[in-house]
Design a protein around this motif. Structure first.
Motif, PDB file in Angstrom:
ATOM      1  N   GLN A  27       0.825  -1.204   0.000  1.00 57.48           N
ATOM      2  CA  GLN A  27       0.000   0.000   0.000  1.00 57.48           C
ATOM      3  C   GLN A  27       0.860   1.256   0.000  1.00 57.48           C
ATOM      4  O   GLN A  27       0.555   2.251  -0.669  1.00 57.48           O
ATOM      5  N   LYS A  28       1.955   1.204   0.764  1.00 54.17           N
ATOM      6  CA  LYS A  28       2.862   2.361   0.850  1.00 54.17           C
ATOM      7  C   LYS A  28       3.516   2.637  -0.503  1.00 54.17           C
ATOM      8  O   LYS A  28       3.657   3.782  -0.926  1.00 54.17           O
ATOM      9  N   LEU A  29       3.938   1.549  -1.186  1.00 52.07           N
ATOM     10  CA  LEU A  29       4.592   1.712  -2.476  1.00 52.07           C
ATOM     11  C   LEU A  29       3.626   2.152  -3.566  1.00 52.07           C
ATOM     12  O   LEU A  29       3.993   2.859  -4.500  1.00 52.07           O
ATOM     13  N   ARG A  30       2.372   1.713  -3.444  1.00 48.36           N
ATOM     14  CA  ARG A  30       1.395   2.074  -4.466  1.00 48.36           C
ATOM     15  C   ARG A  30       0.971   3.519  -4.380  1.00 48.36           C
ATOM     16  O   ARG A  30       0.551   4.097  -5.383  1.00 48.36           O
ATOM     17  N   ALA A  31       1.082   4.125  -3.202  1.00 51.47           N
ATOM     18  CA  ALA A  31       0.597   5.498  -3.024  1.00 51.47           C
ATOM     19  C   ALA A  31       1.225   6.479  -4.010  1.00 51.47           C
ATOM     20  O   ALA A  31       0.507   7.211  -4.715  1.00 51.47           O
ATOM     21  N   PRO A  32       2.574   6.530  -4.143  1.00 55.32           N
ATOM     22  CA  PRO A  32       3.141   7.487  -5.096  1.00 55.32           C
ATOM     23  C   PRO A  32       2.797   7.159  -6.536  1.00 55.32           C
ATOM     24  O   PRO A  32       2.657   8.060  -7.375  1.00 55.32           O
ATOM     25  N   VAL A  33       2.659   5.859  -6.854  1.00 57.09           N
ATOM     26  CA  VAL A  33       2.298   5.482  -8.220  1.00 57.09           C
ATOM     27  C   VAL A  33       0.900   5.969  -8.553  1.00 57.09           C
ATOM     28  O   VAL A  33       0.641   6.533  -9.618  1.00 57.09           O
ATOM     29  N   ASP A  34      -0.025   5.755  -7.620  1.00 57.90           N
ATOM     30  CA  ASP A  34      -1.394   6.221  -7.827  1.00 57.90           C
ATOM     31  C   ASP A  34      -1.442   7.735  -7.961  1.00 57.90           C
ATOM     32  O   ASP A  34      -2.214   8.277  -8.752  1.00 57.90           O
ATOM     33  N   LYS A  35      -0.598   8.418  -7.180  1.00 56.16           N
ATOM     34  CA  LYS A  35      -0.586   9.876  -7.221  1.00 56.16           C
ATOM     35  C   LYS A  35      -0.110  10.373  -8.586  1.00 56.16           C
ATOM     36  O   LYS A  35      -0.652  11.307  -9.167  1.00 56.16           O
ATOM     37  N   ARG A  36       0.967   9.685  -9.112  1.00 60.17           N
ATOM     38  CA  ARG A  36       1.465  10.084 -10.416  1.00 60.17           C
ATOM     39  C   ARG A  36       0.404   9.888 -11.477  1.00 60.17           C
ATOM     40  O   ARG A  36       0.273  10.684 -12.402  1.00 60.17           O
ATOM     41  N   ARG A  37      -0.363   8.817 -11.343  1.00 58.54           N
ATOM     42  CA  ARG A  37      -1.423   8.577 -12.317  1.00 58.54           C
ATOM     43  C   ARG A  37      -2.492   9.649 -12.246  1.00 58.54           C
ATOM     44  O   ARG A  37      -3.018  10.113 -13.252  1.00 58.54           O
ATOM     45  N   GLU A  38      -2.825  10.038 -11.022  1.00 59.79           N
ATOM     46  CA  GLU A  38      -3.835  11.084 -10.845  1.00 59.79           C
ATOM     47  C   GLU A  38      -3.346  12.413 -11.423  1.00 59.79           C
ATOM     48  O   GLU A  38      -4.113  13.210 -11.980  1.00 59.79           O
ATOM     49  N   ASP A  39      -2.029  12.674 -11.307  1.00 59.49           N
ATOM     50  CA  ASP A  39      -1.461  13.931 -11.806  1.00 59.49           C
ATOM     51  C   ASP A  39      -1.199  13.887 -13.297  1.00 59.49           C
ATOM     52  O   ASP A  39      -0.740  14.877 -13.896  1.00 59.49           O
ATOM     53  N   GLY A  40      -1.439  12.726 -13.943  1.00 61.93           N
ATOM     54  CA  GLY A  40      -1.258  12.634 -15.375  1.00 61.93           C
ATOM     55  C   GLY A  40       0.176  12.452 -15.801  1.00 61.93           C
ATOM     56  O   GLY A  40       0.534  12.682 -16.969  1.00 61.93           O
ATOM     57  N   GLU A  41       1.083  12.072 -14.911  1.00 65.04           N
ATOM     58  CA  GLU A  41       2.479  11.902 -15.257  1.00 65.04           C
ATOM     59  C   GLU A  41       2.673  10.576 -15.971  1.00 65.04           C
ATOM     60  O   GLU A  41       2.115   9.563 -15.602  1.00 65.04           O
ATOM     61  N   ASP A  42       3.495  10.584 -17.003  1.00 66.06           N
ATOM     62  CA  ASP A  42       3.748   9.389 -17.810  1.00 66.06           C
ATOM     63  C   ASP A  42       5.184   8.895 -17.654  1.00 66.06           C
ATOM     64  O   ASP A  42       5.791   8.379 -18.599  1.00 66.06           O
ATOM     65  N   GLU A  43       5.750   9.069 -16.464  1.00 64.57           N
ATOM     66  CA  GLU A  43       7.129   8.649 -16.248  1.00 64.57           C
ATOM     67  C   GLU A  43       7.249   7.136 -16.421  1.00 64.57           C
ATOM     68  O   GLU A  43       6.423   6.377 -15.942  1.00 64.57           O
ATOM     69  N   GLU A  44       8.285   6.736 -17.126  1.00 61.29           N
ATOM     70  CA  GLU A  44       8.540   5.309 -17.303  1.00 61.29           C
ATOM     71  C   GLU A  44       9.112   4.749 -16.007  1.00 61.29           C
ATOM     72  O   GLU A  44       9.953   5.359 -15.366  1.00 61.29           O
ATOM     73  N   MET A  45       8.630   3.586 -15.671  1.00 64.20           N
ATOM     74  CA  MET A  45       9.087   2.961 -14.431  1.00 64.20           C
ATOM     75  C   MET A  45      10.358   2.176 -14.677  1.00 64.20           C
ATOM     76  O   MET A  45      10.462   1.406 -15.628  1.00 64.20           O
ATOM     77  N   ASP A  46      11.314   2.376 -13.838  1.00 64.76           N
ATOM     78  CA  ASP A  46      12.567   1.636 -13.900  1.00 64.76           C
ATOM     79  C   ASP A  46      12.365   0.281 -13.230  1.00 64.76           C
ATOM     80  O   ASP A  46      12.061   0.205 -12.046  1.00 64.76           O
ATOM     81  N   VAL A  47      12.527  -0.825 -14.001  1.00 65.15           N
ATOM     82  CA  VAL A  47      12.271  -2.163 -13.462  1.00 65.15           C
ATOM     83  C   VAL A  47      13.241  -2.519 -12.351  1.00 65.15           C
ATOM     84  O   VAL A  47      12.999  -3.460 -11.595  1.00 65.15           O
ATOM     85  N   ASP A  48      14.374  -1.801 -12.280  1.00 63.94           N
ATOM     86  CA  ASP A  48      15.337  -2.075 -11.231  1.00 63.94           C
ATOM     87  C   ASP A  48      15.102  -1.225  -9.990  1.00 63.94           C
ATOM     88  O   ASP A  48      15.847  -1.312  -9.021  1.00 63.94           O
ATOM     89  N   SER A  49      14.065  -0.388 -10.036  1.00 61.81           N
ATOM     90  CA  SER A  49      13.772   0.491  -8.909  1.00 61.81           C
ATOM     91  C   SER A  49      12.711  -0.127  -8.015  1.00 61.81           C
ATOM     92  O   SER A  49      12.350  -1.293  -8.159  1.00 61.81           O
ATOM     93  N   GLU A  50      12.178   0.721  -7.165  1.00 65.49           N
ATOM     94  CA  GLU A  50      11.160   0.209  -6.237  1.00 65.49           C
ATOM     95  C   GLU A  50       9.885  -0.186  -6.960  1.00 65.49           C
ATOM     96  O   GLU A  50       9.095  -0.978  -6.444  1.00 65.49           O
ATOM     97  N   SER A  51       9.685   0.295  -8.180  1.00 62.78           N
ATOM     98  CA  SER A  51       8.509  -0.134  -8.948  1.00 62.78           C
ATOM     99  C   SER A  51       8.584  -1.619  -9.264  1.00 62.78           C
ATOM    100  O   SER A  51       7.569  -2.307  -9.324  1.00 62.78           O
ATOM    101  N   SER A  52       9.814  -2.111  -9.467  1.00 64.57           N
ATOM    102  CA  SER A  52       9.990  -3.541  -9.688  1.00 64.57           C
ATOM    103  C   SER A  52       9.529  -4.315  -8.466  1.00 64.57           C
ATOM    104  O   SER A  52       8.860  -5.340  -8.564  1.00 64.57           O
ATOM    105  N   GLU A  53       9.894  -3.806  -7.293  1.00 63.62           N
ATOM    106  CA  GLU A  53       9.473  -4.434  -6.048  1.00 63.62           C
ATOM    107  C   GLU A  53       7.963  -4.368  -5.906  1.00 63.62           C
ATOM    108  O   GLU A  53       7.321  -5.313  -5.419  1.00 63.62           O
ATOM    109  N   LEU A  54       7.393  -3.257  -6.358  1.00 65.41           N
ATOM    110  CA  LEU A  54       5.941  -3.092  -6.289  1.00 65.41           C
ATOM    111  C   LEU A  54       5.235  -4.179  -7.083  1.00 65.41           C
ATOM    112  O   LEU A  54       4.298  -4.824  -6.599  1.00 65.41           O
ATOM    113  N   PHE A  55       5.685  -4.437  -8.315  1.00 61.83           N
ATOM    114  CA  PHE A  55       5.043  -5.446  -9.150  1.00 61.83           C
ATOM    115  C   PHE A  55       5.178  -6.839  -8.531  1.00 61.83           C
ATOM    116  O   PHE A  55       4.259  -7.645  -8.573  1.00 61.83           O
ATOM    117  N   HIS A  56       6.361  -7.094  -7.959  1.00 61.96           N
ATOM    118  CA  HIS A  56       6.579  -8.383  -7.309  1.00 61.96           C
ATOM    119  C   HIS A  56       5.620  -8.567  -6.130  1.00 61.96           C
ATOM    120  O   HIS A  56       5.010  -9.629  -5.959  1.00 61.96           O
TER     121      HIS A  56
END
Length: 289
Positions: free
Chosen positions: A62-91
């Motif tokens: 839930q903690k990791l999803r919060a910034p991702v959801d926020k970026r989506r709400e703000d319309g940001e299209d930043e590519e996620m780095d699979v080696d970053s915490e986004s990778s951990e989020l998907f796992h």
């Protein structure tokens, strides 16, 4: 959902620990039962620890999803780095989804031991029976789940009315209620049969005149000390979900004996206490030999 499941496991664990201590003190002559309870407690402890760990994962998710959801709400299209915490989020999301499915299946079957069969289209359940802290027989019941839930194969005694119980419990919508009802019938049968075995082992002076496969009828021959009078006692178990008789009938040449205060008391005892224990008490009162 995870919190509720954890509380359910913790509650069940606490109950098992209490039962283990209680049965350990009441039946010291059954070390195997103590071992089984300890193994069960260890298994549940492991399951509790796993659920606690998964709750931590869920919180982190839930903690990791919060910034991702926020970026989506703000319309940001930043590519996620699979080696970053986004990778951990998907796992974590994948692991969370897998555990959610497992917990749902566990809740669906009410905690019974089960394995999938027929390529995932069926499930085979193990229904264990016990009496006074001793494990007895284990029965298998396989259900086909698709296209609708139906009984496939089993080794449950034919006098247990499975089809009738399936209709009463509404098998299509409540598998857990069906399994609980079947288990109740099996444990009651196992209890009655075990009592009959204990009567034969512990009361050699009492003759078992008649019994049936379901152990729903038990006819015993007593000997009354006075004039060595024979007394026929019939126990009827009309409620097949219980181990105790619903009716006790006495037959004796001495027509006054069954209506005597002592034997009215004994009949009540036979309906309230397992038969092998009731007979011990009746013998101690010198009402039978």
């Amino acid at each position: 959902m995870e919190g509720a499941s954890t509380r359910g496991v913790l509650s069940h664990l606490s109950l098992l620990e209490v039962q283990a201590r209680s049965r350990g003190s009441q039946v010291p002559q059954q070390p195997s039962r103590v071992k089984e309870l300890k193994a069960k407690v260890e298994a549940l402890t492991s399951q509790r620890d796993q659920l606690k760990a998964e709750l931590q994962i869920h919180k982190k998710l839930q903690k990791l999803r919060a910034p991702v959801d926020k970026r989506r709400e703000d319309g940001e299209d930043e590519e996620m780095d699979v080696d970053s915490e986004s990778s951990e989020l998907f796992h974590l999301m994948a692991r969370h989804s897998e555990l959610t499915d497992l917990l749902h299946a566990h809740n669906l079957i009410g905690g019974y031991d089960a394995i999938t069969t027929n390529g995932g289209k069926g499930m085979c359940f193990s229904l264990a029976t016990e009496y006074e802290g001793a494990y007895l027989d284990t029965y298998k019941l396989e259900l086909n789940l698709k296209p609708k839930v139906r009984i496939s194969r089993h080794n449950i005694p034919p006098f247990i009315p499975l089809n009738s119980l399936a209709e009463q419990s509404d098998l299509q919508t409540d598998v857990r209620a069906f399994l609980a009802t079947v288990s109740q019938h099996l444990n009651a049968f196992a209890g009655r049969r075990q009592q009959l075995k204990l009567v034969k082992e512990q009361h050699k002076s009492i003759e078992v005149m008649e019994s049936n496969l379901l152990c729903s009828i038990l006819v015993l021959m007593f000997t009354v000390p006075k004039d060595k009078t024979p007394l026929l006692c019939t126990l009827e178990y009309t409620d097949h979900t219980r181990c105790l008789p619903t009716r006790v009938h006495l037959n004796c040449q001495d027509k006054l004996l069954p209506d005597s205060p002592n034997w009215k008391k004994n009949c009540s005892l036979l309906k309230e206490v397992p038969v092998h224990r009731a007979l011990t008490a009746i013998k101690k009162a010198s009402d039978i030999v």
